[in-house]
Design a protein around this motif. Structure first.
Motif, PDB file in Angstrom:
ATOM      1  N   TYR A 219       0.882  -1.167   0.000  1.00 23.55           N
ATOM      2  CA  TYR A 219       0.000   0.000   0.000  1.00 23.55           C
ATOM      3  C   TYR A 219       0.921   1.219   0.000  1.00 23.55           C
ATOM      4  O   TYR A 219       1.481   1.597   1.024  1.00 23.55           O
ATOM      5  CB  TYR A 219      -0.949   0.018   1.200  1.00 23.55           C
ATOM      6  N   VAL A 220       1.107   1.786  -1.164  1.00 24.74           N
ATOM      7  CA  VAL A 220       2.002   2.922  -1.329  1.00 24.74           C
ATOM      8  C   VAL A 220       1.438   4.123  -0.568  1.00 24.74           C
ATOM      9  O   VAL A 220       0.229   4.241  -0.364  1.00 24.74           O
ATOM     10  CB  VAL A 220       2.140   3.249  -2.831  1.00 24.74           C
ATOM     11  N   ALA A 221       2.328   5.005  -0.136  1.00 33.83           N
ATOM     12  CA  ALA A 221       1.918   6.304   0.413  1.00 33.83           C
ATOM     13  C   ALA A 221       2.581   7.403  -0.395  1.00 33.83           C
ATOM     14  O   ALA A 221       3.718   7.249  -0.848  1.00 33.83           O
ATOM     15  CB  ALA A 221       2.316   6.428   1.878  1.00 33.83           C
ATOM     16  N   ASN A 272       6.989  18.517  -7.506  1.00 37.04           N
ATOM     17  CA  ASN A 272       6.199  19.317  -6.561  1.00 37.04           C
ATOM     18  C   ASN A 272       6.382  18.877  -5.113  1.00 37.04           C
ATOM     19  O   ASN A 272       5.428  18.858  -4.323  1.00 37.04           O
ATOM     20  CB  ASN A 272       4.714  19.307  -6.950  1.00 37.04           C
ATOM     21  N   ASN A 273       7.617  18.494  -4.790  1.00 34.28           N
ATOM     22  CA  ASN A 273       7.989  18.190  -3.398  1.00 34.28           C
ATOM     23  C   ASN A 273       7.136  17.096  -2.770  1.00 34.28           C
ATOM     24  O   ASN A 273       6.698  17.199  -1.624  1.00 34.28           O
ATOM     25  CB  ASN A 273       7.922  19.460  -2.538  1.00 34.28           C
ATOM     26  N   LYS A 274       6.914  16.053  -3.542  1.00 31.80           N
ATOM     27  CA  LYS A 274       6.213  14.879  -3.012  1.00 31.80           C
ATOM     28  C   LYS A 274       7.124  13.660  -3.079  1.00 31.80           C
ATOM     29  O   LYS A 274       8.123  13.651  -3.811  1.00 31.80           O
ATOM     30  CB  LYS A 274       4.919  14.636  -3.802  1.00 31.80           C
ATOM     31  N   TYR A 275       6.745  12.623  -2.328  1.00 33.40           N
ATOM     32  CA  TYR A 275       7.581  11.438  -2.211  1.00 33.40           C
ATOM     33  C   TYR A 275       6.711  10.189  -2.281  1.00 33.40           C
ATOM     34  O   TYR A 275       5.751  10.057  -1.526  1.00 33.40           O
ATOM     35  CB  TYR A 275       8.349  11.454  -0.885  1.00 33.40           C
ATOM     36  N   MET A 276       7.081   9.294  -3.178  1.00 35.80           N
ATOM     37  CA  MET A 276       6.412   8.003  -3.250  1.00 35.80           C
ATOM     38  C   MET A 276       7.090   7.046  -2.269  1.00 35.80           C
ATOM     39  O   MET A 276       8.299   6.829  -2.337  1.00 35.80           O
ATOM     40  CB  MET A 276       6.512   7.436  -4.667  1.00 35.80           C
ATOM     41  N   PHE A 322      11.379  13.155   9.833  1.00 33.12           N
ATOM     42  CA  PHE A 322      10.699  13.726   8.666  1.00 33.12           C
ATOM     43  C   PHE A 322       9.265  14.146   9.016  1.00 33.12           C
ATOM     44  O   PHE A 322       8.318  13.847   8.287  1.00 33.12           O
ATOM     45  CB  PHE A 322      10.681  12.715   7.512  1.00 33.12           C
ATOM     46  N   LYS A 323       9.115  14.852  10.119  1.00 30.34           N
ATOM     47  CA  LYS A 323       7.768  15.229  10.560  1.00 30.34           C
ATOM     48  C   LYS A 323       7.116  16.257   9.641  1.00 30.34           C
ATOM     49  O   LYS A 323       5.893  16.407   9.648  1.00 30.34           O
ATOM     50  CB  LYS A 323       7.811  15.771  11.986  1.00 30.34           C
ATOM     51  N   ASN A 324       7.908  16.934   8.830  1.00 30.53           N
ATOM     52  CA  ASN A 324       7.343  17.902   7.877  1.00 30.53           C
ATOM     53  C   ASN A 324       6.744  17.231   6.659  1.00 30.53           C
ATOM     54  O   ASN A 324       6.058  17.869   5.852  1.00 30.53           O
ATOM     55  CB  ASN A 324       8.420  18.888   7.425  1.00 30.53           C
ATOM     56  N   LEU A 325       6.983  15.943   6.494  1.00 31.66           N
ATOM     57  CA  LEU A 325       6.412  15.186   5.374  1.00 31.66           C
ATOM     58  C   LEU A 325       5.159  14.481   5.855  1.00 31.66           C
ATOM     59  O   LEU A 325       5.221  13.587   6.705  1.00 31.66           O
ATOM     60  CB  LEU A 325       7.415  14.169   4.845  1.00 31.66           C
ATOM     61  N   GLY A 326       4.017  14.889   5.313  1.00 29.21           N
ATOM     62  CA  GLY A 326       2.743  14.277   5.698  1.00 29.21           C
ATOM     63  C   GLY A 326       2.056  13.663   4.499  1.00 29.21           C
ATOM     64  O   GLY A 326       2.425  13.919   3.343  1.00 29.21           O
ATOM     65  N   LEU A 327       1.074  12.840   4.764  1.00 30.17           N
ATOM     66  CA  LEU A 327       0.305  12.249   3.672  1.00 30.17           C
ATOM     67  C   LEU A 327      -0.277  13.364   2.805  1.00 30.17           C
ATOM     68  O   LEU A 327      -0.904  14.299   3.310  1.00 30.17           O
ATOM     69  CB  LEU A 327      -0.822  11.374   4.229  1.00 30.17           C
ATOM     70  N   ALA A 328      -0.038  13.273   1.510  1.00 27.30           N
ATOM     71  CA  ALA A 328      -0.490  14.318   0.591  1.00 27.30           C
ATOM     72  C   ALA A 328      -2.005  14.415   0.626  1.00 27.30           C
ATOM     73  O   ALA A 328      -2.711  13.408   0.473  1.00 27.30           O
ATOM     74  CB  ALA A 328      -0.002  14.034  -0.825  1.00 27.30           C
ATOM     75  N   ASP A 329      -2.511  15.635   0.799  1.00 29.21           N
ATOM     76  CA  ASP A 329      -3.961  15.839   0.881  1.00 29.21           C
ATOM     77  C   ASP A 329      -4.563  16.252  -0.453  1.00 29.21           C
ATOM     78  O   ASP A 329      -5.751  16.560  -0.531  1.00 29.21           O
ATOM     79  CB  ASP A 329      -4.282  16.890   1.948  1.00 29.21           C
ATOM     80  N   ASN A 337      -6.338   9.424   2.647  1.00 28.53           N
ATOM     81  CA  ASN A 337      -5.274   9.962   1.790  1.00 28.53           C
ATOM     82  C   ASN A 337      -4.310   8.898   1.282  1.00 28.53           C
ATOM     83  O   ASN A 337      -3.231   9.221   0.767  1.00 28.53           O
ATOM     84  CB  ASN A 337      -4.479  11.067   2.507  1.00 28.53           C
ATOM     85  N   LEU A 338      -4.686   7.645   1.386  1.00 28.62           N
ATOM     86  CA  LEU A 338      -3.910   6.561   0.808  1.00 28.62           C
ATOM     87  C   LEU A 338      -4.495   6.212  -0.562  1.00 28.62           C
ATOM     88  O   LEU A 338      -5.613   6.618  -0.901  1.00 28.62           O
ATOM     89  CB  LEU A 338      -3.927   5.340   1.729  1.00 28.62           C
TER      90      LEU A 338
END
Length: 625
Positions: A219-221, A272-276, A322-329, A337-338
């Protein structure tokens, strides 16, 4: 603000406008179409677009509100393989990504792939591509229930939504593009699950005993950087155990891990500063064999895979900082958000007209069956399997393979009419599934399935009776590769001639294993010997079987013309001279001209036309023209 509005617009387009019409008005209906595609995933959407382009009325029924499957709905938005094989609809999709983001470099953001993107962008691109096809209708939010069948022929399927409303589609040809091969099972097709024994597949690298173990699911995030001062740490998930993830990257407790935390994160860095987050090393892979479960059972088990991913996210936030990285909304239209679906790497694998094994990849030209002649999609990814560590099975060492072509017969179930396979359930061994399951290869296999389906509709034919060469010709018209030659691309004026000659075996490519993008080279500028050409001609023309006058000398034009005449095509040097300008060869005409592989392929294709020889699904020549 703009990106939020844009995402809401896409969500309304994909969920509200389309599905309000189709979901609410189909209860009890019986639709008719030429081609029915069960599932709008990576292979399914490609099959539907192509069958529609090929003139067949087509319907895709997709269980979610998105298109693209693992490319989008499952969040695996970093493509694996085929970067140097810009083939067919895969290349169309990638070019659209380049347009959206600003070119190839704009999507080369993480080290795992040359092509990374946001999942919702993949969905929107595929919907835009599908919207251009007047012959294609897409119905969302209905899942497959059962196959309709008359005697031994599949005639369509029944679908159901979450409210229990059902409808059916009657079709001349049905394509199973489900993630786990649910339709092929219900159709009565034979299939395999898990690891086969060596005695079954003939693969030396297979195990001595069969195991019903499949690859892990994930289950990717998708995480988003909310700014260095943000704290997006999620609540601690149930059953959280930090020791599960200790060696995901270098930590004081695991100094010998291969990657440091920043390297782990940059693996799947998206625009756009996201991470798989699809990390296989003590990360969020999860073992689950849900293949034979029903829908409700699967959904319950998938929650456990989700929980492991949330635990891994919490570990990255709380233990790695990495608390600044949250599930993309602004990615998935889900409450948590999964992704909409998990990433299933493996399901049922149909028993097809042929079975593609690692032996066919390692030695394509020396096998009794010439499956390379029947290739309809290409891949260059190595054999890669995700197997959870706590299974006590004997170790397997996979061979390093060259790039490859998937045979057409892998898409056609044995003993079942009216059905084609277009996802990961094609007829391959468990080992080969580790290379054919990746997004570009599946997308190209789906395109071939769409062409095959339309061919069957137009010719009132069953898939198992199709003309292999006609399917391949239609693929070539789509700028799709048959042979995975990385040094002759579609823009080359001789691309089609070299592809066709290569697919006869008269001039063979050279396969090599190279890192994580395997290769096959045609070497168009190399000279070719008389002996090599005669050995190739022997495979297509019986008249050369006893021919022993060839030498190791370089082939010249006059000698090749002699061979063409022996093969039965009577031509003179004068005719060659008159035709020379038509061949798109940048060489001056001369009877003594030494030929390279490019020139020999073009001349053979033009005069002998060996690609016109009809072949069966095993690559054997049926008729010569």
């Amino acid at each position: 603000m703009y990106r939020i509005i844009y995402f809401l617009f896409l969500a309304m387009l994909s969920i509200g406008v389309v599905t309000a019409k189709d979901t609410e008005s189909l209860s009890g209906e019986k639709l008719k179409t030429d081609v029915l595609i069960i599932g709008g995933g990576t292979g399914g959407i490609s099959a539907g677009i192509q069958s529609a382009r090929s003139g067949a009325k087509s319907i895709i029924v997709e269980e979610t509100s998105w298109l693209g499957g693992m490319l989008s709905s499952a969040g695996v938005s970093a493509t694996d393989g085929d970067h140097r094989l810009p083939s067919g609809i895969w290349n169309e999709f990638r070019e659209e990504l380049y347009k959206r983001y600003g070119g190839p470099e704009a999507v080369h953001t993480g080290w795992v792939s040359y092509t990374l993107f946001e999942p919702h962008v993949a969905d929107s691109i595929l919907k835009a591509m599908a919207a251009k096809e007047n012959n294609l209708r897409i119905i969302y939010n209905y899942r497959f229930l059962n196959i309709l069948k008359h005697d031994n022929k599949v005639t369509g399927a029944v679908f159901i939504n979450n409210e229990g409303q059902k409808f059916e589609v009657l079709a001349k040809i049905t394509i199973d593009a489900t993630e786990l091969g649910d339709a092929l099972k219900d159709a009565g097709a034979k299939y395999d699950v898990g690891m086969e024994a060596k005695s079954y597949t003939g693969e030396d690298c297979a195990l001595d005993t069969a195991y019903g173990i499949i690859q892990d699911i994930t289950y990717v995030a998708i995480l988003k950087d909310y700014g260095k001062n943000a704290d997006k740490t999620i609540p601690m998930p149930a059953n959280y155990d930090s020791t599960v993830f200790t060696c995901a990257c270098k930590t004081p407790a695991c100094p010998d891990a291969e990657s440091n935390p920043d390297e782990m994160m940059s693996y799947g860095k998206l625009p756009n500063n996201k991470y798989m987050i699809n990390w296989w090393v003590h990360g969020n892979d999860y073992y689950l064999n849900a293949i034979e479960m029903n829908h409700e059972e699967r959904e319950r088990e998938y929650q456990k895979a989700k929980n492991k991913t949330l635990c891994f996210v919490y570990y990255m936030q709380s233990a790695l900082g990495f608390k600044n990285l949250g599930l993309a909304d602004d990615e998935f239209p889900t409450k948590d958000n999964l992704p909409l679906i998990p990433y299933n790497r493996e399901g049922r694998r149909v028993k097809g007209l042929v079975r593609f094994t690692v032996n066919d990849i390692l030695k394509p030209f020396s096998r009794q069956d010439k499956l390379y002649r029947t290739s309809i999609s290409v891949g260059d990814y190595p054999i890669d399997q995700h197997i959870v560590e706590n299974f006590k099975i004997p170790a397997r060492e996979f061979p390093r393979i060259p790039s490859f072509g998937v045979p057409l017969g892998c898409l056609v179930p044995e003993g079942i009419d009216g059905l084609i396979i277009a996802e990961k359930g094609i007829s391959v061994s468990n080992i080969v599934n580790g290379a054919t399951r990746l997004q570009p290869c599946v997308m190209l296999t789906g395109q071939a399935a769409g062409i095959l389906a339309a061919y069957c509709v137009h010719n009132n034919s069953e898939p198992g009776k199709a003309n292999v060469r006609e399917i391949q010709k239609q693929l070539l018209k789509c700028n799709a590769y048959l042979m995975p030659y990385i040094d002759v691309q579609p823009g080359d004026p001789n691309f089609y001639a070299i592809q066709k000659t290569g697919a006869t075996g008269i001039i063979q490519g050279y396969g090599v294993s190279y890192s994580w993008a395997n290769q096959t080279w045609f070497y168009p500028s190399r000279n070719i010997s008389q002996f090599e050409i005669i050995q190739g001609l022997k495979t297509c023309y019986k008249v050369f079987e006893q021919y022993n006058e060839a030498t190791g000398d370089d082939l010249d034009l006059a000698t090749l013309v002699k061979y063409i005449n022996i093969a039965g095509r009577k031509i003179s040097m004068k005719q060659i001279s008159e035709d020379w300008g038509k061949l798109s060869l940048n060489n001056n005409y001369s009877e003594t001209l030494t030929l390279n592989r490019r020139m020999a392929a073009v001349i053979i294709d033009y005069y002998l036309q060996p690609f016109e020889h009809e072949i069966d699904f095993k690559g054997n020549i049926i008729t010569s023209k």
